[in-house]
Design a protein around this motif. Structure first.
Motif, PDB file in Angstrom:
ATOM      1  N   PRO A  50       0.819  -1.222   0.000  1.00 26.59           N
ATOM      2  CA  PRO A  50       0.000   0.000   0.000  1.00 26.59           C
ATOM      3  C   PRO A  50       0.847   1.263   0.000  1.00 26.59           C
ATOM      4  N   ILE A  51       1.988   1.206   0.647  1.00 27.87           N
ATOM      5  CA  ILE A  51       2.884   2.358   0.670  1.00 27.87           C
ATOM      6  C   ILE A  51       4.191   1.917   0.040  1.00 27.87           C
ATOM      7  N   ARG A  52       4.746   2.759  -0.827  1.00 28.42           N
ATOM      8  CA  ARG A  52       5.995   2.389  -1.500  1.00 28.42           C
ATOM      9  C   ARG A  52       7.169   2.685  -0.578  1.00 28.42           C
ATOM     10  N   ARG A  53       8.334   2.850  -1.143  1.00 28.19           N
ATOM     11  CA  ARG A  53       9.504   3.028  -0.289  1.00 28.19           C
ATOM     12  C   ARG A  53       9.437   4.365   0.460  1.00 28.19           C
ATOM     13  N   LEU A  54       9.519   4.286   1.769  1.00 23.57           N
ATOM     14  CA  LEU A  54       9.422   5.493   2.573  1.00 23.57           C
ATOM     15  C   LEU A  54      10.764   6.215   2.634  1.00 23.57           C
ATOM     16  N   ASP A  55      10.690   7.511   2.844  1.00 24.71           N
ATOM     17  CA  ASP A  55      11.888   8.252   3.193  1.00 24.71           C
ATOM     18  C   ASP A  55      12.061   8.040   4.687  1.00 24.71           C
ATOM     19  N   ASP A  56      12.921   7.081   5.065  1.00 26.18           N
ATOM     20  CA  ASP A  56      12.907   6.702   6.480  1.00 26.18           C
ATOM     21  C   ASP A  56      13.469   7.776   7.399  1.00 26.18           C
TER      22      ASP A  56
END
Ligand code: PLP
Length: 504
Positions: free
Chosen positions: A476-482
Motif C-alpha cells: 500500500p505504501i511504496r519506499r518510505l523516506d525513512d
C-alpha cells in the motif's frame, strides 16, 4: 485489499449525522447528562467519527490486515526470535483467575498465583543451571540493567567501589553498552576475530590493563552472529581471576534450550527474554519480561519484592534487607510469566530440547541453500540465526559500487512477496548485514517458500536491477523516506490536516 477503506482514517469515513448504534435514553436517576452540574459537563459534542456499523467493521478489519505479524506470514527477523506463540497461552492468560486479581491483594488470597510465579522461577533455574531468579524486570534491556545493578551491589558489599568497567564484545546487542552506561559503568570494547567469536588475546590485554577495575564481562551466546562461543570456560576463568563477574545475555537462549546451561559454563548472572524464548507476541516493541538469574552466593542482591516459598509450603512476597530496591511495579509483567508457564508446561521437559535443535536445523537449512546467492562472511555451522553480507557479486551485489543491489533493496523486494524482511544493517560488523532467524516453529514448506523467493530475488537482481531498486511495488505504501518518517512523523489526524494544508 480493499482500497476504498484501506488508506482512509476513520475520521475521513465519517459523515455528519450517520449512526452505527443508538443508546437508549439513560433512565438512571441522578446520572442523566442534564442532571450533572454544568461545570463538569462538556460544552459541545466530542469530535468523534460518525459512521455506520459496517463501515467501522470494515475499517478495522482492513486495518488489521495491513499489519504484518507471525500469524499472517513468515517473520525471519534476526535477533528477535519471532516464533509462533501458541494460542493456548493467550487463552490461559485470559482466565478469570489471572485477570480478576489485584497486585495489592494480600498474599494469602493469591497463593496459586504466587505458586505459579515460584514454579516459573524454579523452571528457569533448571533450564539455566542458576540458583535463583526474579521475574520482575520488564524487558531484556531492563534485565541487563538489573543484572548489572546486582553485580555492582556485590562489588560494593565487598568494598570494591573501583570496579566500574564492563567488558563487552563489539558484536554485542546495542542494549549491552546502553545498560552498562545507564548503570553508571564504563564500557570497554572487546574485538572479535574474523570468525565472529571473541578475540581472547585482546580480552587478555584489556584485563591486564584494567585489572581490579573490571566489574563484569557481558557475553551473548550464541553471539549476535549466531555463532557459539567456544572459549567460554577460558574467558570465565580469566574474568573470575581478575575479580570480575560473568554476565550472560540470554536473549539468544532459544537454541540452547535443554542442550547446555549458562550456569554450567561459568556465568554468574544472566537475563532471559521470556517474550522471545518462551513465546509471547512481541512485535512492535512489547510487552516483555526479562527475568534475571544468579548463581549461588548472589541471591541476596536480587531486587525486591521477592516471591519465596516458606518452610510450611505456602508462598510469601518478601522485601529483604540488603537487596536491590524495586525495579518494577509489583512483580513485573505477570501476564508474560503466565504465558511462559503455559508454554513450558505444554512442551514439557522431554520436548523443550527439540525447540532449540530445530531452530538450529532451520537456520542452517536456509543458510546452506542460499549461500551461493548471498555472501556468507562466516561459513560453518551456525546456531539459531546467521548473517549474510549482502548479495554475491555474480548477482549484482558490490560494496564498492553505490548503485549495486543493496540489502535494503532485497528487504523491500521481500515485502512484495509477502515476507517480513529479515533484520538489516545489524550487526554493524558488516556493510550489508542481512540477519535471518527462522525459529523452530516454521515448517519445511515455509522455509522452502522463503528460500525460493530469496533465489528469485537474486535472479531479478542480475536481470533487472531497477525492479529491486524501486521495490516494493505491491504494498500500500511504496519506499518510505525513512529519515523523514522519523524526523517529521505524523502522529495524529491533526498532523495530517496540517500536512495537507502545507501542500495546498
Ligand atoms: C532482544 C535482545 C536484547 C534486548 O531485549 P529487549 O527485550 O528488546 O529489551 C538484548 N540482547 C540481545 C542479544 C537481544 O537479542
Amino acid at each position: 485489499m480493499n482500497n476504498t477503506y484501506y488508506s482512509k482514517l476513520i475520521f475521513e469515513l465519517s459523515r455528519k449525522g450517520r449512526k452505527g448504534y443508538a443508546l437508549p435514553e439513560c433512565d438512571v436517576k441522578g446520572y442523566a447528562l442534564n442532571e450533572l452540574p454544568s461545570k463538569v459537563r462538556r460544552q459541545g459534542m466530542p469530535a468523534l467519527p460518525e459512521c455506520d456499523e459496517l463501515t467501522v467493521v470494515r475499517h478495522y478489519t482492513n486495518s488489521s490486515n495491513n499489519n504484518f505479524g507471525v500469524d499472517t506470514g513468515f517473520y525471519p527477523l534476526g535477533s528477535c526470535t519471532m516464533k509462533y506463540n501458541p494460542k493456548l497461552n493467550e487463552e490461559v492468560v485470559q482466565m478469570s483467575a489471572f485477570q480478576d486479581t489485584h497486585p495489592l491483594q494480600p498474599a494469602e488470597t493469591v497463593q496459586g498465583l504466587l505458586a505459579l510465579y515460584d514454579n516459573v522461577q524454579q523452571m528457569l533455574c533448571e533450564v539455566t543451571g542458576l540458583s535463583r531468579f526474579t521475574l520482575n524486570p520488564f524487558a531484556g534491556a531492563h534485565g541487563e540493567l538489573t543484572g548489572l545493578m546486582t553485580i555492582r551491589a556485590y562489588h560494593e558489599k565487598r568494598g570494591e567501589l573501583q570496579r566500574t568497567k564492563v567488558l563487552i564484545p563489539d558484536s554485542a546487542h546495542g542494549t549491552n553498552p546502553a545498560s552498562a552506561a545507564v548503570c553508571g559503568l564504563k564500557v570497554v570494547e572487546v574485538k572479535s576475530l574474523a570468525d565472529g567469536t571473541i578475540d581472547v588475546d585482546h580480552l587478555q590485554e584489556l584485563i591486564a590493563q584494567n585489572k581490579d577495575e573490571v566489574a563484569a564481562m557481558m557475553m551473548t551466546n550464541p553471539n549476535t552472529l549466531g555463532i557459539f562461543e567456544r572459549q567460554i570456560p577460558k574467558i570465565a576463568k580469566m574474568v573470575h581471576e581478575c575479580g570480575g563477574l560473568m554476565y550472560y545475555d540470554g536473549a539468544n537462549l532459544n537454541p540452547m534450550l535443554g542442550v547446555c546451561r549458562p550456569g554450567d559454563m561459568g556465568f554468574d548472572v544472566m537475563h532471559i527474554n521470556l517474550h522471545k524464548t518462551f513465546s509471547t507476541p512481541h512485535g512492535g516493541g512489547g510487552p516483555g519480561s526479562g527475568p534475571i538469574g544468579v548463581r549461588k552466593g548472589l541471591e541476596e542482591f536480587l531486587p525486591n519484592p521477592q516471591v519465596l516459598k516458606k518452610a510450611n509450603g505456602s508462598y510469601e512476597v518478601r522485601n529483604s534487607d540488603g537487596a536491590l530496591g524495586s525495579v518494577s511495579a509489583f512483580l513485573g509483567n505477570y501476564g508474560i510469566v503466565v504465558r511462559a508457564y503455559a508454554y513450558l508446561l505444554s512442551l514439557g521437559r522431554e520436548n523443550i530440547a527439540m525447540a532449540g535443535k530445530l531452530s538450529v536445523l532451520n537456520a542452517n537449512y536456509i543458510k546452506e541453500q542460499l549461500k551461493a546467492y548471498y555472501k556468507l562472511p562466516i561459513d560453518g555451522l551456525c546456531k539459531h540465526e546467521f548473517v549474510f553480507d549482502g548479495m554475491r557479486e555474480e548477482y549484482g551485489g558490490d560494496h564498492h559500487d553505490e548503485n549495486s543491489v543493496k540489502t535494503l533493496d532485497v528487504a523491500k523486494r521481500l515485502l512484495d512477496y509477502g515476507y517480513h524482511a529479515p533484520t538489516i544493517y545489524f550487526p554493524l560488523l558488516f556493510h550489508e548485514a542481512l540477519m535471518i532467524e527462522p525459529t523452530e516453529t516454521e515448517s519445511k514448506e515455509t522455509l522452502d517458500g522463503f528460500i525460493s523467493v530469496m533465489k528469485k530475488i537474486a535472479e531479478e537482481a542480475r536481470n533487472d536491477r531497477e525492479l529491486l531498486k524501486t521495490a516494493p511495488h505491491n504494498t500500500p505504501i511504496r519506499r518510505l523516506d525513512d529519515v523523514l518518517a522519523v524526523k517529521a512523523a505524523l502522529f495524529t489526524y491533526k498532523d495530517l490536516e496540517r500536512q495537507d494544508g502545507e501542500k495546498a
